[in-house]
Enzyme design. Sequence first.
Site, mmCIF file in Angstrom:
data_model
loop_
_atom_site.group_PDB
_atom_site.id
_atom_site.type_symbol
_atom_site.label_atom_id
_atom_site.label_comp_id
_atom_site.label_asym_id
_atom_site.label_seq_id
_atom_site.Cartn_x
_atom_site.Cartn_y
_atom_site.Cartn_z
ATOM 1 N N ASP A 12 0.866 -1.180 0.000
ATOM 2 C CA ASP A 12 0.000 0.000 0.000
ATOM 3 C C ASP A 12 0.901 1.228 0.000
ATOM 4 O OD1 ASP A 12 -2.351 1.589 0.217
ATOM 5 O OD2 ASP A 12 -2.078 1.748 2.373
ATOM 6 N N SER A 13 0.283 2.398 -0.094
ATOM 7 C CA SER A 13 1.054 3.636 -0.022
ATOM 8 C C SER A 13 1.569 3.901 1.390
ATOM 9 C CB SER A 13 0.171 4.814 -0.452
ATOM 10 O OG SER A 13 -0.921 4.928 0.443
ATOM 11 N N TYR A 47 -1.113 8.622 -2.198
ATOM 12 C CA TYR A 47 -1.245 8.348 -3.633
ATOM 13 C C TYR A 47 -2.450 9.093 -4.224
ATOM 14 C CZ TYR A 47 1.887 4.153 -3.897
ATOM 15 O OH TYR A 47 2.937 3.278 -3.926
ATOM 16 N N GLY A 48 -3.435 9.357 -3.365
ATOM 17 C CA GLY A 48 -4.775 9.761 -3.801
ATOM 18 C C GLY A 48 -4.854 10.895 -4.800
ATOM 19 N N CYS A 62 -4.425 -1.716 -1.767
ATOM 20 C CA CYS A 62 -4.504 -0.295 -2.096
ATOM 21 C C CYS A 62 -5.544 -0.166 -3.202
ATOM 22 C CB CYS A 62 -3.128 0.161 -2.576
ATOM 23 S SG CYS A 62 -3.086 1.845 -3.200
ATOM 24 N N ASN A 63 -6.614 0.561 -2.910
ATOM 25 C CA ASN A 63 -7.705 0.673 -3.883
ATOM 26 C C ASN A 63 -7.275 1.392 -5.151
ATOM 27 O OD1 ASN A 63 -10.647 0.013 -2.521
ATOM 28 N ND2 ASN A 63 -9.078 0.502 -1.022
ATOM 29 N N GLU A 79 -2.257 8.706 8.563
ATOM 30 C CA GLU A 79 -0.791 8.555 8.584
ATOM 31 C C GLU A 79 -0.175 9.316 9.757
ATOM 32 O OE1 GLU A 79 1.555 6.820 6.576
ATOM 33 O OE2 GLU A 79 -0.124 5.751 5.670
ATOM 34 N N CYS A 85 -10.813 2.871 0.560
ATOM 35 C CA CYS A 85 -9.386 3.120 0.742
ATOM 36 C C CYS A 85 -8.998 2.350 1.994
ATOM 37 C CB CYS A 85 -9.125 4.617 0.920
ATOM 38 S SG CYS A 85 -7.453 4.985 1.488
ATOM 39 N N THR A 86 -7.880 1.648 1.924
ATOM 40 C CA THR A 86 -7.532 0.759 3.038
ATOM 41 C C THR A 86 -7.122 1.515 4.307
ATOM 42 O OG1 THR A 86 -5.316 0.554 2.089
ATOM 43 C CG2 THR A 86 -6.899 -1.181 1.572
ATOM 44 N N HIS A 87 -6.910 2.823 4.184
ATOM 45 C CA HIS A 87 -6.640 3.607 5.394
ATOM 46 C C HIS A 87 -7.919 3.843 6.218
ATOM 47 C CE1 HIS A 87 -2.835 4.651 3.385
ATOM 48 N NE2 HIS A 87 -2.423 5.229 4.500
HETATM 49 N N1 DGL Z 1 -4.657 3.151 0.956
HETATM 50 C C1 DGL Z 1 -4.680 3.446 -0.435
HETATM 51 C C2 DGL Z 1 -5.991 3.079 -1.080
HETATM 52 O O1 DGL Z 1 -6.611 2.128 -0.639
HETATM 53 C C3 DGL Z 1 -4.036 4.737 -0.889
HETATM 54 C C4 DGL Z 1 -4.290 5.946 -0.073
HETATM 55 C C5 DGL Z 1 -3.425 7.143 -0.477
HETATM 56 O O2 DGL Z 1 -2.196 7.020 -0.373
HETATM 57 O O3 DGL Z 1 -3.988 8.160 -0.899
HETATM 58 O O4 DGL Z 1 -6.413 3.681 -2.043
#
Ligand code: DGL
Length: 250
Positions: free
Chosen positions: A12-13, A44-45, A75-76, A155, A187-189
């Site tokens: 993931d990011s 990443y978003g 990571c989506n 984060e 998003c996995t966060h």
């Molecule tokens: N956790 C990631 C996702 O599921 C990326 C989140 C990010 O870095 O913006 O999309």
Amino acid sequence: MTNSSAPIGVFDSGVGGLTVVSALLDQFPNELIIYVADQFHVPYGGRPLDEIQTFASGISLFLADQGCKAIIMACNISSATALPLVKDNVSPLPVLGVIQATAKQVASTSRSPRIGVLATAGTVQTQAYSNLIKSENDKASVLEVACPKFVPLVESVQTESVESLLACTEYLQPMANAGCETIILGCTHYPFLLPMLRKAASELFDIPPTFVDPAAHIGNALRDHLAATEKCGDRNHIKAYTTGDVETFR
Ligand code: DGL
């Protein structure tokens, strides 16, 4: 044929993919997991989608070089933009994204489901959830909302802050207005924000929505692949890498 005691690669990011690792460890207690957090590039978003593809490719090749027997894109946004490319790059290793299985499951919850998707700007831009859900159920209505404040809050470990509650209220308001019954954490966060999301939802919705964490579905998809060709190893531990600061990640 790969070695059955070989690790499973997950990336993931940042720390978000650990929500997926946690679900995997519940279902595969004997597996070794190699995790990569690309914290040098998080979030990443808001990045261009071709940049995400480059990051996802590089990390997947690294995981393949480590001898992984399968790669999970936890990571989506990587799953939405880079899945075919990564599959090509590391073929014949199985590569699984987090979006497909979830979209299929929520699309079938009722005849005309009203579904909300909380996600990063990039994932919303791809409309991956909407397209997949509607291909399963053309009566579904899907509202995708970009949540740029969420990943930086997670984060920096501010999941229980006033800022978090305000951000949750802001992003859930349009979903309450649209009467969404099911809300995908795209998003996995975001599972780290579930207590705040539930708190905000209790003020905004007459009937509390069901929050869906895609991590719950990835294990079943992985089991199909491993059951076909592998047996589990006999150890369960994680080896983690970050492209950012090790102490922050720890
Ligand atoms: N956790 C990631 C996702 O599921 C990326 C989140 C990010 O870095 O913006 O999309």
